[in-house]
Motif scaffolding. Structure first.
Motif, PDB file in Angstrom:
ATOM      1  N   THR A   1       0.808  -1.211   0.000  1.00  0.00           N
ATOM      2  CA  THR A   1       0.000   0.000   0.000  1.00  0.00           C
ATOM      3  C   THR A   1       0.842   1.262   0.000  1.00  0.00           C
ATOM      4  OG1 THR A   1      -0.098  -0.084   2.389  1.00  0.00           O
ATOM      5  CG2 THR A   1      -1.907  -1.111   1.184  1.00  0.00           C
ATOM      6  N   GLN A   2       2.145   1.110   0.140  1.00  0.00           N
ATOM      7  CA  GLN A   2       3.032   2.267   0.158  1.00  0.00           C
ATOM      8  C   GLN A   2       2.525   3.324   1.125  1.00  0.00           C
ATOM      9  OE1 GLN A   2       3.516   3.657  -3.838  1.00  0.00           O
ATOM     10  NE2 GLN A   2       4.559   1.830  -4.517  1.00  0.00           N
ATOM     11  N   ASP A   3       2.456   2.891   2.417  1.00  0.00           N
ATOM     12  CA  ASP A   3       2.003   3.756   3.501  1.00  0.00           C
ATOM     13  C   ASP A   3       0.554   4.183   3.357  1.00  0.00           C
ATOM     14  OD1 ASP A   3       4.363   3.548   4.766  1.00  0.00           O
ATOM     15  OD2 ASP A   3       5.127   5.516   4.179  1.00  0.00           O
ATOM     16  N   ASP A   4      -0.175   3.525   2.454  1.00  0.00           N
ATOM     17  CA  ASP A   4      -1.617   3.719   2.368  1.00  0.00           C
ATOM     18  C   ASP A   4      -2.014   5.152   2.061  1.00  0.00           C
ATOM     19  OD1 ASP A   4      -1.965   1.096   2.946  1.00  0.00           O
ATOM     20  OD2 ASP A   4      -2.140   1.425   5.089  1.00  0.00           O
ATOM     21  N   ASP A   5      -1.148   5.907   1.368  1.00  0.00           N
ATOM     22  CA  ASP A   5      -1.521   7.279   1.102  1.00  0.00           C
ATOM     23  C   ASP A   5      -2.669   7.390   0.130  1.00  0.00           C
ATOM     24  OD1 ASP A   5       0.205   6.207  -0.780  1.00  0.00           O
ATOM     25  OD2 ASP A   5       0.825   8.174  -1.507  1.00  0.00           O
ATOM     26  N   SER A   6      -2.876   6.376  -0.677  1.00  0.00           N
ATOM     27  CA  SER A   6      -3.997   6.446  -1.607  1.00  0.00           C
ATOM     28  C   SER A   6      -4.678   5.101  -1.748  1.00  0.00           C
ATOM     29  CB  SER A   6      -3.491   6.904  -2.981  1.00  0.00           C
ATOM     30  OG  SER A   6      -2.548   5.981  -3.485  1.00  0.00           O
ATOM     31  N   SER A   7      -4.491   4.235  -0.773  1.00  0.00           N
ATOM     32  CA  SER A   7      -5.028   2.884  -0.896  1.00  0.00           C
ATOM     33  C   SER A   7      -6.488   2.845  -0.535  1.00  0.00           C
ATOM     34  CB  SER A   7      -4.252   1.919   0.007  1.00  0.00           C
ATOM     35  OG  SER A   7      -4.511   2.209   1.344  1.00  0.00           O
TER      36      SER A   7
ATOM     37  N   ALA B   1      -5.590  11.636   4.667  1.00  0.00           N
ATOM     38  CA  ALA B   1      -4.358  10.897   4.412  1.00  0.00           C
ATOM     39  C   ALA B   1      -4.118  10.719   2.917  1.00  0.00           C
ATOM     40  CB  ALA B   1      -4.407   9.528   5.106  1.00  0.00           C
ATOM     41  N   GLY B   2      -5.080  11.103   2.088  1.00  0.00           N
ATOM     42  CA  GLY B   2      -4.929  10.976   0.638  1.00  0.00           C
ATOM     43  C   GLY B   2      -6.043  11.721  -0.072  1.00  0.00           C
ATOM     44  N   THR B   3      -5.740  12.346  -1.200  1.00  0.00           N
ATOM     45  CA  THR B   3      -6.743  13.133  -1.916  1.00  0.00           C
ATOM     46  C   THR B   3      -7.790  12.261  -2.589  1.00  0.00           C
ATOM     47  OG1 THR B   3      -5.270  13.173  -3.838  1.00  0.00           O
ATOM     48  CG2 THR B   3      -5.187  15.060  -2.344  1.00  0.00           C
TER      49      THR B   3
ATOM     50  N   PHE C   1      -1.970  14.646   4.555  1.00  0.00           N
ATOM     51  CA  PHE C   1      -0.782  14.046   5.163  1.00  0.00           C
ATOM     52  C   PHE C   1      -0.560  12.675   4.524  1.00  0.00           C
ATOM     53  CE2 PHE C   1      -1.347  16.325   9.519  1.00  0.00           C
ATOM     54  CZ  PHE C   1      -0.993  17.534   8.919  1.00  0.00           C
ATOM     55  N   PRO C   2       0.097  12.603   3.387  1.00  0.00           N
ATOM     56  CA  PRO C   2       0.261  11.311   2.700  1.00  0.00           C
ATOM     57  C   PRO C   2       1.107  10.308   3.474  1.00  0.00           C
ATOM     58  CG  PRO C   2       1.584  13.002   1.640  1.00  0.00           C
ATOM     59  CD  PRO C   2       0.728  13.707   2.640  1.00  0.00           C
ATOM     60  N   GLU C   3       1.911  10.795   4.432  1.00  0.00           N
ATOM     61  CA  GLU C   3       2.750   9.878   5.199  1.00  0.00           C
ATOM     62  C   GLU C   3       2.007   9.232   6.367  1.00  0.00           C
ATOM     63  OE1 GLU C   3       3.567  14.074   6.826  1.00  0.00           O
ATOM     64  OE2 GLU C   3       2.878  13.088   5.007  1.00  0.00           O
ATOM     65  N   ALA C   4       0.770   9.662   6.593  1.00  0.00           N
ATOM     66  CA  ALA C   4      -0.019   9.133   7.700  1.00  0.00           C
ATOM     67  C   ALA C   4      -0.987   8.070   7.213  1.00  0.00           C
ATOM     68  CB  ALA C   4      -0.787  10.259   8.394  1.00  0.00           C
ATOM     69  N   GLY C   5      -1.462   7.259   8.147  1.00  0.00           N
ATOM     70  CA  GLY C   5      -2.536   6.320   7.865  1.00  0.00           C
ATOM     71  C   GLY C   5      -3.868   6.930   8.272  1.00  0.00           C
ATOM     72  N   HIS C   6      -4.838   6.081   8.528  1.00  0.00           N
ATOM     73  CA  HIS C   6      -6.176   6.574   8.870  1.00  0.00           C
ATOM     74  C   HIS C   6      -6.170   7.374  10.168  1.00  0.00           C
ATOM     75  CE1 HIS C   6     -10.466   6.841   9.199  1.00  0.00           C
ATOM     76  NE2 HIS C   6     -10.563   5.961  10.168  1.00  0.00           N
TER      77      HIS C   6
ATOM     78  N   HIS D   1      -4.220  11.882  13.484  1.00  0.00           N
ATOM     79  CA  HIS D   1      -3.869  12.594  14.713  1.00  0.00           C
ATOM     80  C   HIS D   1      -2.959  11.793  15.620  1.00  0.00           C
ATOM     81  CE1 HIS D   1      -7.291  10.052  15.347  1.00  0.00           C
ATOM     82  NE2 HIS D   1      -7.238  10.198  16.647  1.00  0.00           N
ATOM     83  N   GLU D   2      -2.894  10.487  15.427  1.00  0.00           N
ATOM     84  CA  GLU D   2      -1.966   9.668  16.189  1.00  0.00           C
ATOM     85  C   GLU D   2      -0.652   9.495  15.437  1.00  0.00           C
ATOM     86  OE1 GLU D   2      -3.231   6.533  18.781  1.00  0.00           O
ATOM     87  OE2 GLU D   2      -5.260   6.554  17.935  1.00  0.00           O
ATOM     88  N   ASP D   3      -0.734   9.213  14.149  1.00  0.00           N
ATOM     89  CA  ASP D   3       0.472   9.002  13.347  1.00  0.00           C
ATOM     90  C   ASP D   3       1.302  10.271  13.226  1.00  0.00           C
ATOM     91  OD1 ASP D   3      -0.577   6.507  13.001  1.00  0.00           O
ATOM     92  OD2 ASP D   3      -1.220   6.815  10.928  1.00  0.00           O
ATOM     93  N   GLN D   4       0.636  11.405  13.072  1.00  0.00           N
ATOM     94  CA  GLN D   4       1.312  12.688  12.871  1.00  0.00           C
ATOM     95  C   GLN D   4       0.746  13.711  13.869  1.00  0.00           C
ATOM     96  OE1 GLN D   4       3.827  13.338  10.697  1.00  0.00           O
ATOM     97  NE2 GLN D   4       3.861  11.221  10.004  1.00  0.00           N
ATOM     98  N   ALA D   5       0.942  13.450  15.152  1.00  0.00           N
ATOM     99  CA  ALA D   5       0.346  14.304  16.188  1.00  0.00           C
ATOM    100  C   ALA D   5       0.896  15.725  16.143  1.00  0.00           C
ATOM    101  CB  ALA D   5       0.588  13.688  17.567  1.00  0.00           C
TER     102      ALA D   5
END
Length: 419
Positions: A46-52, A349-351, A372-377, A380-384
Motif C-alpha cells: 500500500t506504500q504507507d496507504d496514502d492512496s489505498s 491521508a490521501g486526496t 498528510f500522505p505519510e499518515a494512515g487513517h 492525529h496519532e500518526d502525525q500528532a
C-alpha cells in the motif's frame, strides 16, 4: 603435514579467541528484542496507504489502515515467545491530560456516566473538543493534546469517550446494559457531545463556554459536523475540523467492513502484544501514541481466561454490533460539512478520499484542505505534531477575539457632536 607443522598449527589455534556457533533462528536475546519469530512483516503493497482503498475503507470506523489476512499470522505465538515486549508498555493518561471527568446524567430511558479527559484552557485560550472514531477512545487524542499545548500554551483539550467506548457507562433502564442495546445513532452521539461540553462548563465553573474548535476523527468527524450544523453551541464554535473521513469513501467502505472485522484478533494475551499488533499491522503507525491509546480499547475478559493461559484482553466495543448505525453516520456528511457556520478544516491521508461535493467545495474555497500522505487513517496519532500545528494555525485564522471591527455608522452618528 609434518609433525612440526601440526605442532605449529595447534599452538596458533590455541591462541585464538573462542567463537561460539551462531544461535538458532528462534532464540531471542536476553532483552527480548529483535527476535525472529512467526510474526512476519506485512507486505508494503500500500506504500504507507496514502492512496489505498484499504485506508479509505477504514474511514467507516477507526479500526485501521490495512486489512490483515489470516494467512499472514500477524498474531501467531512463536516458539521461544516472550509475553513481554520491551518498549511497548502502556503509558499513563495523566502525562497528557491534567484530569479526568465523570459526568452523571439521568434520563427516562437511561442513566449515563460520561467519561472524559481534560486539560483546561488558561487566559481565555481556546478549547479543542475532540471526538474519536468508532472502536477508539478519548485517549486517541492524548498525544495531540500534548502537542497542541506546545503550539498554543493557553489552549485546552476536552476529549470524551463516546457511549459504548472507553469508560463511559450507559445503563438502559428496564433492560440489561449490554453493548447490543446501545443507541449509537448520529443524533444521540451529537446530543452526547453537546451534553458533555455543557456539563464540563458546570463542572469547571466556567461563566461561559470558551471559544471551541470541534475536532472529530472518522465517526467523530460526522458527530462534530452534525453538532456544528445544528447551531446548538451558538457563537462558541469558532470552527470545526474533520479528520480522514468523507461521505463517499466512508459509505463505499461499509460494504467490506464485516469482512475486515473478521480478520482482527478477537483477544490478546497481554496489553503489550495488543500494542504490538496495532503497530505491526500499521493500524497506528506511531508507537508512542499506540502505547497511550490501545490499552483503553481493551477489557479483561474473564470468560476467556483460564488457569493455564493467565489473561485474555478483548475489545471493549463490539464494532460488528454497531452495523445498524453505520449508514446513518455518514449519509449527508459532505453537505452538512459545507453548510455549517464557522471555519472548516478537512485533514486527509490521501486526496482520493474527496467526493464530488467536497471537490467542488475545495475549488470554491469553502474550506481548508490539508493532506498528510505519510499518515494512515489515524492522522492525529500518526502525525500528532503536524496535526497540532495545522489546527493551531486554523484556530489563529478563526480567532474572533483578535478581530477588531470598525465602529458601526449609527454609533459614529450618535457620537458626532451637534452643531
Amino acid at each position: 603435514m609434518s609433525d612440526l607443522q601440526r605442532s605449529f598449527a595447534k599452538a596458533k589455534l590455541a591462541g585464538l579467541p573462542f567463537e561460539p556457533p551462531l544461535p538458532p533462528m528462534h532464540v531471542e536475546d536476553d532483552e527480548g528484542e529483535d527476535e525472529v519469530d512467526d510474526l512476519k512483516p506485512l507486505p508494503d503493497s500500500t506504500q504507507d496507504d496514502d492512496s489505498s482503498s484499504a485506508s479509505s475503507a477504514s474511514s467507516a470506523s477507526s479500526t485501521g489502515t490495512i486489512r490483515p489476512s489470516p494467512s499472514k499470522h500477524l498474531f501467531a505465538r512463536p516458539k521461544g515467545f516472550s509475553t513481554g515486549r520491551k518498549g511497548l508498555e502502556p503509558l499513563p493518561w495523566n502525562d497528557y491530560f491534567t484530569r479526568e471527568l465523570y459526568l452523571n446524567v439521568s434520563r427516562p430511558t437511561e442513566r449515563l456516566t460520561y467519561h472524559a479527559y481534560i486539560t483546561p484552557p488558561t487566559a481565555k485560550g481556546p478549547l479543542f473538543v475532540t471526538h474519536h472514531g468508532a472502536g477508539s477512545s478519548g485517549l486517541s487524542f492524548a498525544l495531540f493534546a500534548l502537542e497542541i499545548r506546545k503550539a498554543l500554551p493557553n489552549a485546552g483539550v476536552l476529549s470524551l469517550d463516546a457511549r459504548g467506548h472507553g469508560e463511559t457507562v450507559v445503563e438502559r433502564l428496564g433492560s440489561q446494559p449490554t453493548t447490543n442495546n446501545l443507541d449509537l445513532s448520529l443524533e444521540t452521539l451529537s446530543q452526547d457531545l453537546l451534553d458533555v461540553i455543557l456539563m464540563t462548563q458546570l463542572e469547571m465553573a466556567w461563566s461561559e463556554v470558551p471559544g471551541v474548535i470541534l475536532v472529530g476523527h472518522s465517526l467523530g468527524g460526522a458527530v462534530v459536523t452534525d453538532l456544528a450544523v445544528s447551531g446548538r453551541l451558538g457563537n462558541a464554535v469558532l470552527g470545526y475540523a474533520v479528520l480522514d473521513v468523507v461521505e463517499g469513501s466512508a459509505i463505499d467502505a461499509l460494504q467490506s467492513m464485516q469482512s475486515y472485522l473478521a480478520t482482527r484478533p478477537t483477544s490478546f494475551p497481554t496489553i503489550p502484544l495488543a500494542i504490538e499488533w496495532h503497530t505491526r499491522s500499521r493500524t497506528i503507525r506511531n508507537a508512542t501514541s499506540a502505547r497511550i491509546s490501545v490499552p483503553s480499547l481493551l477489557r479483561l475478559d474473564l470468560s476467556r481466561s483460564s488457569v493455564e493461559d493467565a489473561k485474555s484482553w478483548a475489545w471493549r466495543t463490539d464494532l460488528a454490533a454497531t452495523q445498524p448505525f453505520w449508514e446513518g453516520w455518514f449519509v449527508g456528511l459532505s453537505k452538512k460539512f459545507l453548510d455549517a457556520k464557522g471555519g472548516k478544516l478537512l485533514l486527509l491521508a490521501g486526496t482520493d478520499r474527496l467526493d464530488k461535493d467536497l471537490m467542488i467545495g475545495q475549488m470554491q474555497g469553502k474550506y481548508q484542505l490539508q493532506v498528510f500522505p505519510e499518515a494512515g487513517h489515524f492522522i492525529h496519532e500518526d502525525q500528532a505534531e503536524k496535526t497540532a500545528m495545522v489546527l493551531a494555525d486554523f484556530y489563529r485564522r478563526n480567532d474572533r477575539s483578535a478581530l477588531v471591527l470598525p465602529p458601526k455608522m449609527d454609533d459614529l452618528l450618535k457620537a458626532k457632536p451637534v452643531a
